[in-house]
Structure formats: structure tokens, C-alpha cells
Write a protein that holds these residues in place. Sequence first.
Motif, PDB file in Angstrom:
ATOM      1  N   THR A   7      34.519 -10.390  -7.527  1.00 25.98           N
ATOM      2  CA  THR A   7      33.432  -9.943  -6.666  1.00 25.98           C
ATOM      3  C   THR A   7      33.927  -9.713  -5.252  1.00 25.98           C
ATOM      4  O   THR A   7      33.626  -8.711  -4.616  1.00 25.98           O
ATOM      5  CB  THR A   7      32.296 -10.973  -6.671  1.00 25.98           C
ATOM      6  OG1 THR A   7      31.827 -11.115  -7.998  1.00 25.98           O
ATOM      7  CG2 THR A   7      31.164 -10.516  -5.767  1.00 25.98           C
ATOM      8  N   ASP A  14      34.044  -2.303  -0.707  1.00 23.68           N
ATOM      9  CA  ASP A  14      32.745  -1.807  -0.268  1.00 23.68           C
ATOM     10  C   ASP A  14      32.604  -1.903   1.243  1.00 23.68           C
ATOM     11  O   ASP A  14      32.072  -1.018   1.894  1.00 23.68           O
ATOM     12  CB  ASP A  14      31.610  -2.614  -0.917  1.00 23.68           C
ATOM     13  CG  ASP A  14      31.473  -2.267  -2.388  1.00 23.68           C
ATOM     14  OD1 ASP A  14      31.773  -1.120  -2.743  1.00 23.68           O
ATOM     15  OD2 ASP A  14      31.093  -3.151  -3.154  1.00 23.68           O
ATOM     16  N   LEU A 215      23.303  -3.053  -1.617  1.00 23.91           N
ATOM     17  CA  LEU A 215      24.213  -3.536  -2.649  1.00 23.91           C
ATOM     18  C   LEU A 215      24.017  -5.035  -2.752  1.00 23.91           C
ATOM     19  O   LEU A 215      24.078  -5.737  -1.732  1.00 23.91           O
ATOM     20  CB  LEU A 215      25.667  -3.231  -2.288  1.00 23.91           C
ATOM     21  CG  LEU A 215      26.078  -1.770  -2.183  1.00 23.91           C
ATOM     22  CD1 LEU A 215      27.521  -1.666  -1.705  1.00 23.91           C
ATOM     23  CD2 LEU A 215      25.916  -1.058  -3.516  1.00 23.91           C
ATOM     24  N   GLU A 217      24.237  -8.765  -5.484  1.00 24.57           N
ATOM     25  CA  GLU A 217      24.607  -9.420  -6.730  1.00 24.57           C
ATOM     26  C   GLU A 217      23.809 -10.706  -6.851  1.00 24.57           C
ATOM     27  O   GLU A 217      23.719 -11.488  -5.906  1.00 24.57           O
ATOM     28  CB  GLU A 217      26.101  -9.733  -6.755  1.00 24.57           C
ATOM     29  CG  GLU A 217      26.541 -10.425  -8.045  1.00 24.57           C
ATOM     30  CD  GLU A 217      28.050 -10.660  -8.098  1.00 24.57           C
ATOM     31  OE1 GLU A 217      28.787  -9.653  -8.120  1.00 24.57           O
ATOM     32  OE2 GLU A 217      28.481 -11.822  -8.088  1.00 24.57           O
ATOM     33  N   ARG A 226      24.575  -7.054 -11.018  1.00 25.12           N
ATOM     34  CA  ARG A 226      24.940  -6.288  -9.831  1.00 25.12           C
ATOM     35  C   ARG A 226      24.058  -5.058  -9.726  1.00 25.12           C
ATOM     36  O   ARG A 226      23.736  -4.430 -10.738  1.00 25.12           O
ATOM     37  CB  ARG A 226      26.408  -5.862  -9.890  1.00 25.12           C
ATOM     38  CG  ARG A 226      27.382  -7.025  -9.781  1.00 25.12           C
ATOM     39  CD  ARG A 226      28.813  -6.574  -9.970  1.00 25.12           C
ATOM     40  NE  ARG A 226      29.731  -7.705  -9.892  1.00 25.12           N
ATOM     41  CZ  ARG A 226      30.971  -7.688 -10.326  1.00 25.12           C
ATOM     42  NH1 ARG A 226      31.457  -6.589 -10.896  1.00 25.12           N
ATOM     43  NH2 ARG A 226      31.736  -8.754 -10.214  1.00 25.12           N
ATOM     44  N   ALA A 228      22.928  -1.446  -7.184  1.00 27.28           N
ATOM     45  CA  ALA A 228      22.983  -0.527  -6.043  1.00 27.28           C
ATOM     46  C   ALA A 228      21.634   0.173  -5.982  1.00 27.28           C
ATOM     47  O   ALA A 228      21.205   0.787  -6.963  1.00 27.28           O
ATOM     48  CB  ALA A 228      24.108   0.482  -6.206  1.00 27.28           C
ATOM     49  N   THR A 261      31.655  -2.508 -10.997  1.00 21.66           N
ATOM     50  CA  THR A 261      31.708  -3.139  -9.683  1.00 21.66           C
ATOM     51  C   THR A 261      30.590  -2.578  -8.805  1.00 21.66           C
ATOM     52  O   THR A 261      29.979  -1.547  -9.121  1.00 21.66           O
ATOM     53  CB  THR A 261      33.057  -2.883  -9.014  1.00 21.66           C
ATOM     54  OG1 THR A 261      33.167  -1.474  -8.724  1.00 21.66           O
ATOM     55  CG2 THR A 261      34.219  -3.326  -9.903  1.00 21.66           C
ATOM     56  N   LEU A 262      30.350  -3.210  -7.674  1.00 21.19           N
ATOM     57  CA  LEU A 262      29.364  -2.683  -6.737  1.00 21.19           C
ATOM     58  C   LEU A 262      29.791  -1.317  -6.217  1.00 21.19           C
ATOM     59  O   LEU A 262      28.958  -0.428  -6.016  1.00 21.19           O
ATOM     60  CB  LEU A 262      29.178  -3.664  -5.580  1.00 21.19           C
ATOM     61  CG  LEU A 262      28.438  -4.953  -5.937  1.00 21.19           C
ATOM     62  CD1 LEU A 262      28.501  -5.938  -4.781  1.00 21.19           C
ATOM     63  CD2 LEU A 262      26.994  -4.674  -6.310  1.00 21.19           C
ATOM     64  N   LYS A 266      27.573   2.038  -6.599  1.00 23.68           N
ATOM     65  CA  LYS A 266      27.272   2.874  -5.432  1.00 23.68           C
ATOM     66  C   LYS A 266      27.621   4.325  -5.716  1.00 23.68           C
ATOM     67  O   LYS A 266      26.864   5.260  -5.390  1.00 23.68           O
ATOM     68  CB  LYS A 266      28.037   2.387  -4.219  1.00 23.68           C
ATOM     69  CG  LYS A 266      27.845   3.291  -2.992  1.00 23.68           C
ATOM     70  CD  LYS A 266      28.928   3.069  -1.968  1.00 23.68           C
ATOM     71  CE  LYS A 266      28.861   4.159  -0.896  1.00 23.68           C
ATOM     72  NZ  LYS A 266      29.997   4.101   0.029  1.00 23.68           N
TER      73      LYS A 266
END
Length: 296
Positions: A7, A14, A215, A217, A226, A228, A261-262, A266
Motif C-alpha cells: 500500500t 500516487d 483515493l 483504502e 481500495r 478511486a 493499486t490505487l 485512478k
Amino acid sequence: MGKDGDTHMDLKVDEQELTRAMGVAVGGVEAPTRDLVAGATRRGRGLRTRRRAAVLAGACALIAVGVGVPQWGEGSSPSASPGVVSPGTNGSGPGKVTIPDFSKLPKGPPPPPPGEVQRTGRATAALLKELLPRGKVSGAYAGQDATAEDLYLLFARLSIGAPPMEQEAQINVQSAFGPGSTHEQLVDFYSCKSRVEPGEFCRATNLDDGSVLLLFERRNGELIERNADLLRIDGTRLTAGAANGADVEDGPVVGTKPPLTLKQLKSIVTSDKWTLYVDPEVNERAKQLEPYEPYN
């Protein structure tokens, strides 16, 4: 949460990207905002325990019958003139975002351009598949067409990975979310305090064009979710989520971390391919997507 190495690695990336640019009250009584916001990205209607998406409970005016939105990506875009500021966090302390001014957007639904039709749920799932990072294997697609009740709501989900370790990812697309809301409602909605508990990660930022991106989590036991959540300056809301479970909200847990993933989430919501109206061929081509479960 904060000690998950994966993370932190995602969020570090990010943070570099986002340095440039993600308490409803009813009758004076503060509602359980975290639950209400979660309900805004879930839909019920008998689809197991999935409570899919449409509006912030207690703020039904956000997407009301008869409230339309200009066609996505067409016509003039509203300016991101200063609006109401909403609290956010950047991992090191409080920040703030500016809600775009939607007051000049037309309220009536736009007609489709000549020769175009509304995107189907199946085509929504097909686009979600297309936007997955290279190497991600997907299957078990599902989606929801717009209905008379939810004229400007699209939903799709898919699984990533192979059985029995399939993990879910999903997308909700809601037009009229901005112009159908008050500034006060949007300030509450796009606030980290309404999305996460203390200790969970959330970052609220304005992108270069004035859009608002959250964003975040969250954890529920071993389930890691997670998200967006993008509010575009044309009033459209797109929210993409993934979890280490067979179902984003309900599990069961089948992996150690979410499949996206974030940063990848996104990238999905900020794609310029999300349009309400498409060439009929787009919907026709999406019929090849199998296996597919319609939610209507």
C-alpha cells in the motif's frame, strides 16, 4: 493500516502524481456517513447482498427523477470556479479540495448525438476490462443497463484472477451527480472523514482541470477495499473499487491484497473513454463478452 508495504509503495507513486492535481445531516441529526457513502456505491434490488450504487442515502436529491446532465465530453465544459472547500488528507495532515461550480449546467437530459445510443451495462463491463492494467486476466462479467428509474446510472463488475482466487473489481458511472446536488452535499460527500475511519488512508485532491478525486483504502477485518472516486467538472461521478475478496463489499477474502493499486484505479476513472453515448457498434461488439450476467 499504514504498515502494508504494498500500500505504501502504491501511495508513494500516487503522491507524486497527485501533487499536481480523490456527515450528511437529516433533521439536524448526523447520519452514519461512512455507511451512507458506502451505500452510494452499492445497489440492492435483490442482487444477493450487493448494494449497488446510486445515491447518497439521506440526500436523494443528488440523483432525482427528472434531473439530467449534459452529454459527457460534448459541448462546453463548466469552469472550475471556486466553490465550497472540503477537507481532505494527504497522509501528513489536513488538506482541502474545491468543489466545482455546477450551477450553470443544464438540468434536462441531453439528446444523444445523431447515430449514437446509450452505453449498455455490458459495454460498461467491456470498457472496464479494456482499462485493466496489462497482464490482468478477467472473467465473470456483470453489468446493469440504465433504467427508467436510474436513467443515468451504469454499473459493471468483473473478477480478476483464476478460480478459486478470483477477486472483484467494479465501476459505477453516475451522471447528474454534480448538478443534481447542492454544494453542501458534495462537500460532505467528498470529504475523507465520510469515507474512512481514523488510521485508514484517504487523500482528496483537485486534478488540473478542477475535477475532485478521492483515493482511499478501508479495512473490514482481513478484507481490504481500495477505491478511486472522481467527480468530473461535467458533473459525472465515476467510482472504481477493488478488494481482496470475491465480492468488493462482502468478501470472502481470497487474497492478501486487492488486485488493483490505487494508482491503477485512478487511471480507470480518469480515462477519457467513459462516455454516456456511443456508436451502436460499441454495444454490439460488447455482446461477445462472456460469461455475462445482466443485473436488470
